[in-house]
Scaffold this active site. Sequence first.
Site, PDB file in Angstrom:
ATOM      1  N   HIS A   1      40.308  44.950  34.942  1.00  0.00           N
ATOM      2  CA  HIS A   1      40.717  43.594  35.323  1.00  0.00           C
ATOM      3  C   HIS A   1      40.164  43.230  36.711  1.00  0.00           C
ATOM      4  CE1 HIS A   1      43.702  40.198  35.178  1.00  0.00           C
ATOM      5  NE2 HIS A   1      43.642  40.336  36.500  1.00  0.00           N
ATOM      6  N   GLU A   2      40.370  44.115  37.660  1.00  0.00           N
ATOM      7  CA  GLU A   2      39.922  43.812  39.026  1.00  0.00           C
ATOM      8  C   GLU A   2      38.400  43.833  39.133  1.00  0.00           C
ATOM      9  OE1 GLU A   2      42.036  42.459  40.726  1.00  0.00           O
ATOM     10  OE2 GLU A   2      43.870  43.190  39.784  1.00  0.00           O
TER      11      GLU A   2
ATOM     12  N   GLU B   1      40.554  34.088  36.585  1.00  0.00           N
ATOM     13  CA  GLU B   1      41.338  34.888  35.633  1.00  0.00           C
ATOM     14  C   GLU B   1      40.595  35.025  34.303  1.00  0.00           C
ATOM     15  OE1 GLU B   1      43.935  36.383  36.755  1.00  0.00           O
ATOM     16  OE2 GLU B   1      45.032  37.079  34.981  1.00  0.00           O
TER      17      GLU B   1
ATOM     18  N   HIS C   1      37.365  40.330  38.277  1.00  0.00           N
ATOM     19  CA  HIS C   1      37.492  39.413  39.434  1.00  0.00           C
ATOM     20  C   HIS C   1      36.371  39.653  40.447  1.00  0.00           C
ATOM     21  CE1 HIS C   1      41.230  37.324  38.671  1.00  0.00           C
ATOM     22  NE2 HIS C   1      41.936  38.437  38.547  1.00  0.00           N
TER      23      HIS C   1
END
Lengths: 489, 489
Positions: A254-255, A284, A258
């Site tokens: 997820h990170e 997101e 980003h």
Amino acid sequence: MTAYDHLMAHQRQTEALSKVAERLGWDQETMMPRGGAEQRSEEMAAMEGVLHARRTDPRIADWLAEVVPADEVAQAQIRHIRRSYDRATKVPGDLAQELARLTSVAQGIWAEARAADDVAAFLPTLSQVIDLKQQEAAALAQGGDLYDALIDDYEPGATAATLGAMFDRMRPRLVDLRAAVLAAPAPAPLHGHFGLEAQLRLARDLASTFGYDWGRGRLDMAVHPFSSGGGSDSRITTRVVETEPFNCIYSTIHEVGHSSYELNIDPDYALSPLGHGVSMGVHESQSRIYENQIGRSRGFTGWMFGQMQERFGDFGVASPQAFYAAVNRVQPGFIRTEADEVHYNLHIMMRFDLERALIQGDLAVDDLEAAWNDRFLADFGVAVDRPAHGMLQDVHWSVGLFGYFPTYTLGNVYAGCLNQAMRAAVPDLDEALARGDTSGATGWLRENLQRHGGLYEPREVVELACGFAPNEGPLLDYLETKFRSLYNL
Amino acid sequence: MTAYDHLMAHQRQTEALSKVAERLGWDQETMMPRGGAEQRSEEMAAMEGVLHARRTDPRIADWLAEVVPADEVAQAQIRHIRRSYDRATKVPGDLAQELARLTSVAQGIWAEARAADDVAAFLPTLSQVIDLKQQEAAALAQGGDLYDALIDDYEPGATAATLGAMFDRMRPRLVDLRAAVLAAPAPAPLHGHFGLEAQLRLARDLASTFGYDWGRGRLDMAVHPFSSGGGSDSRITTRVVETEPFNCIYSTIHEVGHSSYELNIDPDYALSPLGHGVSMGVHESQSRIYENQIGRSRGFTGWMFGQMQERFGDFGVASPQAFYAAVNRVQPGFIRTEADEVHYNLHIMMRFDLERALIQGDLAVDDLEAAWNDRFLADFGVAVDRPAHGMLQDVHWSVGLFGYFPTYTLGNVYAGCLNQAMRAAVPDLDEALARGDTSGATGWLRENLQRHGGLYEPREVVELACGFAPNEGPLLDYLETKFRSLYNL
């Protein structure tokens, strides 16, 4: 120097200073000795003071009045600078300071209240935060909708009306899917102990697999994982729970999503308003598509199953198919951040309705807990057992982040659209993912979306990438196809 | 608010921002991904711009004209603020910027020249740096001595004349001691492999042994160890060479000395001009007394011998006495930072004479290498074999740190005085050190020197702690006694 040159030079220093302030936040969550907290809050306040003075510098108004943008890029830069200046000057300085001071204290009060399951200890502070946010929203809205004015901070162009209508269209299909899935037999969960060092090695390897640029980033541990920074220095964090490796694995991916967005923006936009992800929703969408549509796909989990076996031996899952099912296990739960793809957006819709009512004055703070619990029972079929599992679970409201929650679901919706377009455009993507090769996916996202940074408006850049106007259809189709197949419905 | 309140409030924010800038430097040396360097230099420049604007804020002059300090503390605060304002406003902004820009580039050019042993590649840049430093010194000196004006930045109140006279008194005794020691049989060095993790564990334990406050600090690795920050967040760094454990051990103790000075300052002075070590010389006295007079003492090395045996097994040294001799082994060498206590100050005196001549225009840059090599042969009895072992070894001149070198020896001189007073005041200190108990020593230093921060002038605070005017006698007596005994002279 032209007015444009002046604006860009001024902005460049402001961007550099805001990078410094952001890194201070990173240090606070990863490196700072515990005794440094009080001094740190003075350092942060001093940086905020410097940034606020630069953002409201009256010369900006003069330059903006004079400036003649030469091309599309210059027009976009000016659009961002104008928006930032308007916002910074509309909110009275005293109010901004009071909000900063209150929310910094409120976060601590919230954390203690959550630890003690004590709603009453938090309500007076929450009430003050809402009061100040209403004042801020009024200053920004200038007669328009209060909640819209707050959303605009995170997702320029989005409104509560359009978001609410979209959420209303999404809810029935999600509720149906949820009911069907929960009625089917649940796949087996993982069993075993997954050591910290081995999880961190896996996290690093996964980041590399997703193309994370270690020359411009690093990975550290944090209680609540986040990514931070941009330009040529964007860092990620992860956490490790030794019984639940998916926590570390999917936080990391997820990170990386980003951070890759920030790192893949056209270097020509560095230290300029175009050098950031364009909105929270689009941001997101990148973290979610890396995490879910790529990272939780059948192809990629097949490859990861082999990795897990090599690293952890037997962990109670017999086949790639069983592993795919374990990764995508749907189960009802109180906590948003632990929710699966089917439940996640139901959490968001509930918060959206509640915070919108709070800001518009339609829901009293004293009635919030009952409203939360009633809604949770209705949407999830379970009664909230304690406030820490209910209205005290998220940090957002304590720090004044009203209008932020809907961007999570908007991100999922954008991810659904991008996934559909990406799979149409990239041949044999699943086969590549099954070999642990994400380059087709990440390359498509970089080329079609990430590199543009702030050049286009949020919906515009998603539409440009997809070839159609963003809507909730592709996400819902994806979820139904995936989970009906997985659960043999 | 009184003028004093205004000054202190303004200063408090400036102090907070300068802590941020300092931590940015820490991050650069310990955490920053390598690709972040270019962006980082813009961030640093932007922070310097903010700090310069605050330090030259014209309101400071108005407040200073009005202020009536109420007591000794207020007088000291105002003294520091006035000095900082005068300095910041005397140097034209263009010159300060040009110096910042040039020295940041010059450091890279120096590093490449050193790696390539290429003096000619560095000389044109060094020449530019000296030219700008001469201009800066002229702006500061306003008719006085140029080199004195530069020294004053690091050691307020010190002058080249008094330092030069002191160095002239020290040199003959050091040269004699050196000759006698080198004529005697050399003690055996260490043999063995000392693993990185075990060295880092020892470093942490040593920091704890010296009372380092982990609640307000942390230890990381850096190529060139340093300490950073103050108030409630002062961090240390160390390095590890797996064949030479003394490198890590004494770097760590040295930096704990610096950091403890900052952390032990009266908390009432936090984020004020009194909240720092008062000068580079006094700072170095703390790192040096921790490292040498305590850390390399017979008592403490006896305790450390046991620690080393426990952690590393047999490493070729048979007894505490042999270990004490190995720790304090005197050997000629080209490199200042690796020099033992007998040689160290001879390195400094040589740099002092050369840089003084450079700044005063008595030595041309083109003649520097020859001057260095002649002087080194005369003082050390060895011919420099390559520029990286000679005039290219130190970073200082490339970054404009002229006038800094003498504070190293001044720190040793202060440490000699403080050691004499401390041993007179603390009973059974050696016995305590032999048990690994440094609290008598560190407690005495905290109470008599460190807690005062910037309250007194540098020589004043040392005199207050010692009960006599600082002079070179105690250091020379200490060195002669220690090394004549150790080498049976």
